[in-house]
Write a protein that holds these residues in place. Structure first.
Motif, PDB file in Angstrom:
ATOM      1  N   GLN A 410       1.642  -2.836  -9.995  1.00 37.13           N
ATOM      2  CA  GLN A 410       0.578  -2.218 -10.737  1.00 37.13           C
ATOM      3  C   GLN A 410       1.192  -0.897 -10.961  1.00 37.13           C
ATOM      4  O   GLN A 410       1.253  -0.695  -9.614  1.00 37.13           O
ATOM      5  CB  GLN A 410      -1.240  -2.971 -10.997  1.00 37.13           C
ATOM      6  N   PHE A 411       0.604   0.163 -11.234  1.00 38.18           N
ATOM      7  CA  PHE A 411       1.113   1.106 -11.425  1.00 38.18           C
ATOM      8  C   PHE A 411       0.215   2.085 -10.382  1.00 38.18           C
ATOM      9  O   PHE A 411       0.720   3.023  -9.670  1.00 38.18           O
ATOM     10  CB  PHE A 411       1.456   2.135 -13.385  1.00 38.18           C
ATOM     11  N   ARG A 412      -0.635   1.737 -10.583  1.00 36.46           N
ATOM     12  CA  ARG A 412      -2.230   2.722 -10.113  1.00 36.46           C
ATOM     13  C   ARG A 412      -2.374   2.697  -8.209  1.00 36.46           C
ATOM     14  O   ARG A 412      -2.584   3.152  -7.472  1.00 36.46           O
ATOM     15  CB  ARG A 412      -3.526   2.095 -11.145  1.00 36.46           C
ATOM     16  N   PHE A 413      -1.247   0.956  -7.714  1.00 32.83           N
ATOM     17  CA  PHE A 413      -0.652   1.120  -6.263  1.00 32.83           C
ATOM     18  C   PHE A 413      -0.061   2.149  -6.342  1.00 32.83           C
ATOM     19  O   PHE A 413       0.215   2.289  -4.727  1.00 32.83           O
ATOM     20  CB  PHE A 413      -0.854  -0.294  -5.735  1.00 32.83           C
ATOM     21  N   PHE A 414       0.749   3.091  -7.412  1.00 28.81           N
ATOM     22  CA  PHE A 414       2.182   3.394  -6.514  1.00 28.81           C
ATOM     23  C   PHE A 414       1.415   4.607  -7.064  1.00 28.81           C
ATOM     24  O   PHE A 414       2.730   5.774  -7.040  1.00 28.81           O
ATOM     25  CB  PHE A 414       3.470   2.459  -6.687  1.00 28.81           C
TER      26      PHE A 414
END
Length: 563
Positions: A410-414
């Motif tokens: 998920q993009f929020r994790f990176f």
């Protein structure tokens, strides 16, 4: 806005006094107000977590907190005066462009926080986990009622101590406060480095991502401290001539971030590397790791029965322990979050997942493609090519990104590496092109104004494929004084359901499968209960007649109704 500003003043007071005390006890002289505030957050989180094991985080805890903060302010009054004076000095030292930029950010953050939250997870478990903390503290087996409640973060515990739940349901804006103090730090450090080296530092370009940070500030998402405090940690790590006190600050902040959300753990290797390089700090790291590790495992045991939740290792033999099939279900949802709904998603290879992931449309596709491009372009920047510390940072971020992709892409994790790499590349590009300061100042002004334009002019459905998050904010003059409710679905009704000895509330209309909004406790979603009952053959039950004694999962025979 005014109410939120007042609540931020209380946050400022408590965090600053506790931060000063923390620096005194640990023999740290940060000489920077933002770092002192962040250390105060760390200590407050530890103390509030301890309180949550024994009592509700409500009025009594806040009163005790204010009294103790006042005592610390009196005891450390000389240090407090020096810190407050340094804030004024730092603000005066920055250029007029940066002063204007900060003022706009402060106003915009207050306005954004006064509006309805837009993060979907806020409506599924942020509100409810904080509400449980306010009314009961940490509750045994709460994850049996709703598995998402097992993800109660230390950030939610910290927010629960300052949301004034005994008088309002409108204050859940700690992320906005965090943004303001971190932006102040980046701007002041930019000014210092500009005077020293006669060029703009990458810390300034973090502010260019203001519009991204603003999407997280009006709900207590633990993702935001990860990617924002993470930049502070990176800056400290990459500084030349670091002192042992700086190493202590880095250690505290990184261990704190791991406590908030385990997904950041790979970047925590930074501390081990720092301790190894400097040949000191091992005992300090062991002590801090022991404190936070114990609190993290104890919290997980209380909520789920598993000290390493969401991993099912070493489960305790307690009656409220989550069934393993329920943990497997939630882990499958986390790991395949981006692919659930696609045919045969469980049989996808890593290559299959990457091929699909890189072709996503909308905001997800933008960040997915963007992070790959950033990792490639960053290799050509001068600092990563020539400076050992930057090479190390790049390698750690790459490791973190790969692990995130394998666990849950998920993009929020990176976002932590996305913002850092983009800032490094921007600094390098502007230096190579010899861009004039006036152009950078103009871009900065546009960047800090963009969140306001997003609120009033941009239809979010064009950049967000999630229909639940496609509601634009409407400004009303009442928001200048009072903020909106902590739930976008404040007008929802809640229907009472009974399952065995459990009576719970579920929203109507059911706005999405995991939705709970601000329902009366105990609140979950009837669809979750029905799904677990049908597929896993379990239903949540109260352990006693009292809610504060918690819940367990009862196994039932197929199609059997509990009486």
């Amino acid at each position: 806005m005014i109410v939120i500003f007042f609540s931020w003043f209380i946050l400022f007071f408590c965090f600053l006094t506790f931060g000063i005390a923390t620096e005194f006890l640990l023999k740290i002289k940060s000489k920077n107000a933002t770092l002192t505030l962040l250390l105060g957050m760390v200590t407050q989180t530890v103390l509030l977590t301890i309180c949550a094991f024994f009592t509700a985080i409500g009025l009594e805890v806040l009163i005790a907190n204010m009294i103790f903060s006042s005592f610390l302010a009196l005891y450390f009054r000389k240090d407090l005066r020096l810190i407050l004076k340094s804030i004024g000095t730092d603000f005066k030292s920055i250029s007029i462009y940066l002063k204007i930029s900060f003022a706009i950010i402060l106003f915009s953050a207050l306005l954004k926080c006064a509006q309805f939250p837009s993060i979907l997870d806020n409506e599924s478990y942020y509100i409810q986990t904080i509400k449980w903390l306010n009314e009961y503290g940490l509750v045994r087996g709460l994850a049996n009622l709703n598995a998402a409640f097992g993800q109660t973060s230390g950030w939610h515990i910290l927010q629960s101590g300052f949301n004034f739940s005994f008088v309002t349901n409108c204050i859940n804006d700690i992320n906005g406060f965090l943004l303001v103090i971190c932006i102040f730090y980046f701007l002041t450090q930019t000014e210092v480095l500009l005077k020293q080296k006669k060029q703009f530092h990458w810390t300034l370009f973090i502010v260019f991502f203001n519009v991204l940070s603003f999407q997280f500030i009006n709900a207590p998402s633990p993702d935001m401290p990860l990617f924002l405090i993470g930049q502070v940690v990176f800056y400290l790590f990459l500084k030349e001539n670091k002192t042992f006190e700086t190493t202590k600050v880095i250690t505290l902040l990184l261990v704190f971030l791991v406590f908030l959300k385990i997904t950041i753990a790979p970047i925590g290797l930074l501390v081990l590397l720092l301790v190894y390089q400097e040949k000191r700090g091992t005992l300090f790291l062991a002590l801090i790791g022991l404190i936070f590790g114990f609190l993290w495992m104890a919290k997980n045991v209380i909520l789920t029965g598993y000290p390493l939740f969401p991993f099912s290792f070493f489960g305790w033999n307690v009656d409220w322990k989550m069934p393993e099939n329920l943990i497997l279900k939630i882990n499958n949802m986390i790991q395949n979050h981006e692919f659930i709904g696609l045919k045969d998603y469980e049989n996808f290879s890593v290559i299959d997942q990457f091929t699909i992931w890189i072709q996503f449309a909308g905001i997800n596709g933008l960040f997915n493609k963007g992070i790959i491009v950033l990792f490639i372009l960053a290799l050509f920047t001068k600092k990563i090519q020539t400076v050992r510390q930057y090479k190390t940072m790049y390698a750690l971020l790459l490791i973190h990104f790969i692990l995130v992709f394998l666990v849950s892409p998920q993009f929020r994790f990176f976002l932590i590496e996305f913002i850092f790499l983009a800032s490094i590349i921007a600094e390098d590009l502007f230096y190579r092109l010899k861009v004039k300061p006036i152009f950078i100042h103009t871009m900065l002004l546009i960047a800090v104004l963009l969140p306001l334009l997003m609120i009033f002019l941009v239809d979010i459905q064009y950049i967000n494929s999630n229909k639940m998050n496609q509601q634009t904010d409407n400004f009303s003059w009442s928001q200048m004084l009072f903020p909106e409710s902590n739930s976008r679905f404040e007008k929802s009704s809640f229907e009472k359901h009974t399952e065995g000895n459990l009576t719970y509330f579920s929203p109507i209309p059911n706005f999405f499968f995991y939705g709970t909004a601000n329902g009366t406790l105990p609140c979950t979603n009837v669809k979750i209960i029905s799904s677990n009952k049908k597929k896993l053959h379990i239903v949540p039950q109260m352990r006693t007649q009292n809610l504060n004694d918690g819940f367990y999962s009862k196994t039932i025979t197929k199609n059997k109704t509990i009486e």
